[in-house]
Scaffold this motif. Structure first.
Motif, PDB file in Angstrom:
ATOM      1  N   PRO A   1      -6.484   0.447  -6.735  1.00  0.00           N
ATOM      2  CA  PRO A   1      -7.272   0.818  -5.440  1.00  0.00           C
ATOM      3  C   PRO A   1      -7.377  -0.212  -4.415  1.00  0.00           C
ATOM      4  CG  PRO A   1      -8.482   1.651  -7.309  1.00  0.00           C
ATOM      5  CD  PRO A   1      -7.366   0.795  -7.928  1.00  0.00           C
ATOM      6  N   LEU A   2      -6.849   0.230  -2.978  1.00  0.00           N
ATOM      7  CA  LEU A   2      -6.924  -0.898  -1.861  1.00  0.00           C
ATOM      8  C   LEU A   2      -8.435  -1.532  -1.974  1.00  0.00           C
ATOM      9  CD1 LEU A   2      -5.445  -2.363   0.677  1.00  0.00           C
ATOM     10  CD2 LEU A   2      -6.282  -0.399   1.641  1.00  0.00           C
ATOM     11  N   SER A   3      -9.290  -0.740  -2.081  1.00  0.00           N
ATOM     12  CA  SER A   3     -10.690  -1.263  -1.733  1.00  0.00           C
ATOM     13  C   SER A   3     -10.881  -2.461  -2.686  1.00  0.00           C
ATOM     14  CB  SER A   3     -11.718  -0.144  -1.981  1.00  0.00           C
ATOM     15  OG  SER A   3     -11.388   0.428  -3.185  1.00  0.00           O
ATOM     16  N   SER A   4     -10.258  -2.602  -4.038  1.00  0.00           N
ATOM     17  CA  SER A   4     -10.629  -3.547  -4.914  1.00  0.00           C
ATOM     18  C   SER A   4      -9.888  -4.952  -4.980  1.00  0.00           C
ATOM     19  CB  SER A   4     -10.227  -2.893  -6.449  1.00  0.00           C
ATOM     20  OG  SER A   4      -8.793  -2.706  -6.643  1.00  0.00           O
ATOM     21  N   LEU A   5      -9.039  -4.891  -3.979  1.00  0.00           N
ATOM     22  CA  LEU A   5      -8.453  -6.227  -3.799  1.00  0.00           C
ATOM     23  C   LEU A   5      -8.982  -6.872  -2.745  1.00  0.00           C
ATOM     24  CD1 LEU A   5      -6.037  -7.762  -4.689  1.00  0.00           C
ATOM     25  CD2 LEU A   5      -4.536  -7.019  -2.530  1.00  0.00           C
ATOM     26  N   LEU A   6      -9.624  -8.133  -2.892  1.00  0.00           N
ATOM     27  CA  LEU A   6     -10.479  -8.904  -2.079  1.00  0.00           C
ATOM     28  C   LEU A   6      -9.856  -9.542  -0.815  1.00  0.00           C
ATOM     29  CD1 LEU A   6     -13.189 -10.238  -4.745  1.00  0.00           C
ATOM     30  CD2 LEU A   6     -13.371  -8.018  -3.255  1.00  0.00           C
ATOM     31  N   SER A   7      -8.770 -10.118  -1.029  1.00  0.00           N
ATOM     32  CA  SER A   7      -7.850 -10.706  -0.282  1.00  0.00           C
ATOM     33  C   SER A   7      -6.385 -10.729  -0.489  1.00  0.00           C
ATOM     34  CB  SER A   7      -8.299 -12.024  -0.024  1.00  0.00           C
ATOM     35  OG  SER A   7      -8.096 -12.822  -1.278  1.00  0.00           O
ATOM     36  N   GLY A   8      -5.623 -11.393   0.488  1.00  0.00           N
ATOM     37  CA  GLY A   8      -4.144 -11.309   0.403  1.00  0.00           C
ATOM     38  C   GLY A   8      -3.189 -11.709   1.541  1.00  0.00           C
ATOM     39  N   THR A   9      -2.192 -12.287   1.359  1.00  0.00           N
ATOM     40  CA  THR A   9      -1.396 -12.951   2.584  1.00  0.00           C
ATOM     41  C   THR A   9      -0.857 -11.722   3.098  1.00  0.00           C
ATOM     42  OG1 THR A   9      -0.723 -14.767   1.109  1.00  0.00           O
ATOM     43  CG2 THR A   9       0.319 -14.485   3.049  1.00  0.00           C
TER      44      THR A   9
ATOM     45  N   LEU B   1      -0.648  -1.032  -4.549  1.00  0.00           N
ATOM     46  CA  LEU B   1      -2.030  -0.493  -4.097  1.00  0.00           C
ATOM     47  C   LEU B   1      -1.784   0.875  -3.741  1.00  0.00           C
ATOM     48  CD1 LEU B   1      -3.046  -3.541  -2.072  1.00  0.00           C
ATOM     49  CD2 LEU B   1      -3.590  -3.130  -4.335  1.00  0.00           C
ATOM     50  N   SER B   2      -3.097   1.780  -3.525  1.00  0.00           N
ATOM     51  CA  SER B   2      -3.149   2.969  -2.913  1.00  0.00           C
ATOM     52  C   SER B   2      -4.549   3.186  -2.504  1.00  0.00           C
ATOM     53  CB  SER B   2      -2.680   3.831  -4.016  1.00  0.00           C
ATOM     54  OG  SER B   2      -3.605   4.167  -4.987  1.00  0.00           O
ATOM     55  N   LEU B   3      -4.593   4.306  -1.687  1.00  0.00           N
ATOM     56  CA  LEU B   3      -5.983   4.578  -1.387  1.00  0.00           C
ATOM     57  C   LEU B   3      -6.947   4.996  -2.529  1.00  0.00           C
ATOM     58  CD1 LEU B   3      -5.450   6.204   2.154  1.00  0.00           C
ATOM     59  CD2 LEU B   3      -5.772   3.510   1.556  1.00  0.00           C
ATOM     60  N   GLY B   4      -6.601   5.780  -3.575  1.00  0.00           N
ATOM     61  CA  GLY B   4      -7.253   6.185  -4.546  1.00  0.00           C
ATOM     62  C   GLY B   4      -6.859   5.395  -5.858  1.00  0.00           C
ATOM     63  N   SER B   5      -7.382   6.298  -7.061  1.00  0.00           N
ATOM     64  CA  SER B   5      -7.055   5.736  -8.319  1.00  0.00           C
ATOM     65  C   SER B   5      -5.946   6.482  -9.174  1.00  0.00           C
ATOM     66  CB  SER B   5      -8.324   5.613  -9.154  1.00  0.00           C
ATOM     67  OG  SER B   5      -8.851   7.026  -8.966  1.00  0.00           O
ATOM     68  N   GLU B   6      -5.557   7.443  -8.469  1.00  0.00           N
ATOM     69  CA  GLU B   6      -4.369   8.450  -9.016  1.00  0.00           C
ATOM     70  C   GLU B   6      -3.063   7.662  -8.975  1.00  0.00           C
ATOM     71  OE1 GLU B   6      -4.794  11.273 -10.957  1.00  0.00           O
ATOM     72  OE2 GLU B   6      -7.302  10.474 -10.666  1.00  0.00           O
ATOM     73  N   PRO B   7      -2.256   8.062  -9.853  1.00  0.00           N
ATOM     74  CA  PRO B   7      -0.769   7.526  -9.407  1.00  0.00           C
ATOM     75  C   PRO B   7      -0.282   8.232  -8.495  1.00  0.00           C
ATOM     76  CG  PRO B   7      -1.157   8.425 -11.901  1.00  0.00           C
ATOM     77  CD  PRO B   7      -2.200   8.734 -11.114  1.00  0.00           C
ATOM     78  N   VAL B   8       0.543   7.164  -7.708  1.00  0.00           N
ATOM     79  CA  VAL B   8       1.187   7.564  -6.524  1.00  0.00           C
ATOM     80  C   VAL B   8       2.694   7.916  -6.790  1.00  0.00           C
ATOM     81  CG1 VAL B   8       1.674   6.747  -4.284  1.00  0.00           C
ATOM     82  CG2 VAL B   8      -0.117   5.937  -5.358  1.00  0.00           C
TER      83      VAL B   8
ATOM     84  N   LEU C   1       0.644  -1.055  -0.088  1.00  0.00           N
ATOM     85  CA  LEU C   1       0.103   0.088  -0.183  1.00  0.00           C
ATOM     86  C   LEU C   1       0.772   1.195   0.057  1.00  0.00           C
ATOM     87  CD1 LEU C   1      -2.780   1.404   0.077  1.00  0.00           C
ATOM     88  CD2 LEU C   1      -2.675   0.994   2.663  1.00  0.00           C
ATOM     89  N   LEU C   2       1.097   1.886  -1.058  1.00  0.00           N
ATOM     90  CA  LEU C   2       1.920   3.082  -1.327  1.00  0.00           C
ATOM     91  C   LEU C   2       1.212   4.309  -1.091  1.00  0.00           C
ATOM     92  CD1 LEU C   2       3.572   1.894  -4.701  1.00  0.00           C
ATOM     93  CD2 LEU C   2       4.376   1.872  -2.188  1.00  0.00           C
ATOM     94  N   PHE C   3       1.878   5.380  -0.305  1.00  0.00           N
ATOM     95  CA  PHE C   3       1.437   6.585  -0.182  1.00  0.00           C
ATOM     96  C   PHE C   3       2.108   7.654  -0.936  1.00  0.00           C
ATOM     97  CE2 PHE C   3      -0.374   4.023   3.099  1.00  0.00           C
ATOM     98  CZ  PHE C   3      -1.698   4.621   3.542  1.00  0.00           C
ATOM     99  N   ASP C   4       1.784   8.927  -1.352  1.00  0.00           N
ATOM    100  CA  ASP C   4       2.726   9.848  -1.967  1.00  0.00           C
ATOM    101  C   ASP C   4       3.851  10.055  -1.047  1.00  0.00           C
ATOM    102  OD1 ASP C   4       1.660  10.384  -4.384  1.00  0.00           O
ATOM    103  OD2 ASP C   4       0.017  11.609  -3.456  1.00  0.00           O
TER     104      ASP C   4
ATOM    105  N   PRO D   1       6.442   8.104 -10.770  1.00  0.00           N
ATOM    106  CA  PRO D   1       5.104   7.531 -10.422  1.00  0.00           C
ATOM    107  C   PRO D   1       4.641   6.107 -10.526  1.00  0.00           C
ATOM    108  CG  PRO D   1       5.480   8.405 -12.580  1.00  0.00           C
ATOM    109  CD  PRO D   1       6.868   8.451 -11.940  1.00  0.00           C
ATOM    110  N   VAL D   2       3.932   5.758  -9.660  1.00  0.00           N
ATOM    111  CA  VAL D   2       3.497   4.317  -9.778  1.00  0.00           C
ATOM    112  C   VAL D   2       1.759   4.346 -10.074  1.00  0.00           C
ATOM    113  CG1 VAL D   2       3.154   2.244  -8.565  1.00  0.00           C
ATOM    114  CG2 VAL D   2       5.388   3.433  -8.434  1.00  0.00           C
ATOM    115  N   GLN D   3       1.359   3.470 -10.862  1.00  0.00           N
ATOM    116  CA  GLN D   3       0.020   3.603 -11.121  1.00  0.00           C
ATOM    117  C   GLN D   3      -0.602   2.377 -10.238  1.00  0.00           C
ATOM    118  OE1 GLN D   3      -2.325   5.574 -13.138  1.00  0.00           O
ATOM    119  NE2 GLN D   3      -3.683   4.367 -11.600  1.00  0.00           N
ATOM    120  N   ALA D   4      -1.313   2.538  -9.153  1.00  0.00           N
ATOM    121  CA  ALA D   4      -1.518   1.528  -8.252  1.00  0.00           C
ATOM    122  C   ALA D   4      -2.904   1.386  -8.455  1.00  0.00           C
ATOM    123  CB  ALA D   4      -1.000   2.072  -6.918  1.00  0.00           C
TER     124      ALA D   4
END
Length: 181
Positions: A54-62, A35-42, A1-4, A49-52
């Motif tokens: 959205p965290l909300s779209s990933l249903l599961s992970g380790t 991943l990021s919190l939004g849909s804009e590049p981080v 989960l990347l943040f600016d 820039p990294v096109q991530a």
């Protein structure tokens, strides 16, 4: 989960050991999403820039690796807290990289756990979150929580996670590939 403002070095030290493990094992042992919190590049601290996704779209992970790096206090918003609390049910484990443990603690997701974070904010985190046992360790794995103290210690954490899942031999091969240790 990347943040600016995330650290390129921290990101590379998280992903490259996994890529190397896949290469050395000649198998797809690991997959990852940015991943990021939004849909804009981080953007990283150096402007990469990294096109991530959205965290909300990933249903599961380790593992959900939280990587804010710079500007962690400004990122400790109600929206970040909601997103982390919602996501933690979808992942088997959470990890704070660099200053990521600060955001996890702010969201109440490290209560009763040992953790570490970047040395520059360790005292601040200890004072702000007394319910978390912050220590000066380079990295910590405490049950289904993990954390590390910066970009270079991210490599150490990843090597430990590879060892836990796939054994010491593969972890040592990955470390040797990066001329670590």
């Amino acid at each position: 989960l990347l943040f600016d403002g995330f650290s390129n070095l921290c990101l590379a030290n998280a992903v490259e050991p996994l890529r190397a493990a896949n290469t050395l094992a000649r198998a797809r042992l690991y997959e990852w999403n940015f991943l990021s919190l939004g849909s804009e590049p981080v953007r990283s601290s150096s402007g990469l820039p990294v096109q991530a996704t959205p965290l909300s779209s990933l249903l599961s992970g380790t593992f959900l690796f939280v990587m804010p790096s710079y500007g962690h206090e400004a990122l400790a918003t109600p929206a970040t807290v909601r997103a982390l609390r919602a996501a933690h049910h979808r992942f088997e484990a959470l990890a704070g990289l660099d200053t990521g443990a600060y955001l996890l603690a702010h969201a109440g997701l490290l209560e009763g756990h040992k953790a570490t974070c970047h040395w520059d904010i360790l005292n601040q985190a200890s004072e702000a979150f007394p319910e978390v046992e912050f220590t000066e360790d380079r990295f910590i794995i405490d049950g289904n929580r993990a954390s590390c103290g910066g970009a270079t210690t991210t490599l150490e954490l990843m090597l430990a996670l590879i060892e836990r899942r796939h054994g010491a031999a593969l972890s040592l091969e990955v470390a040797a590939l990066f001329m670590y240790g």
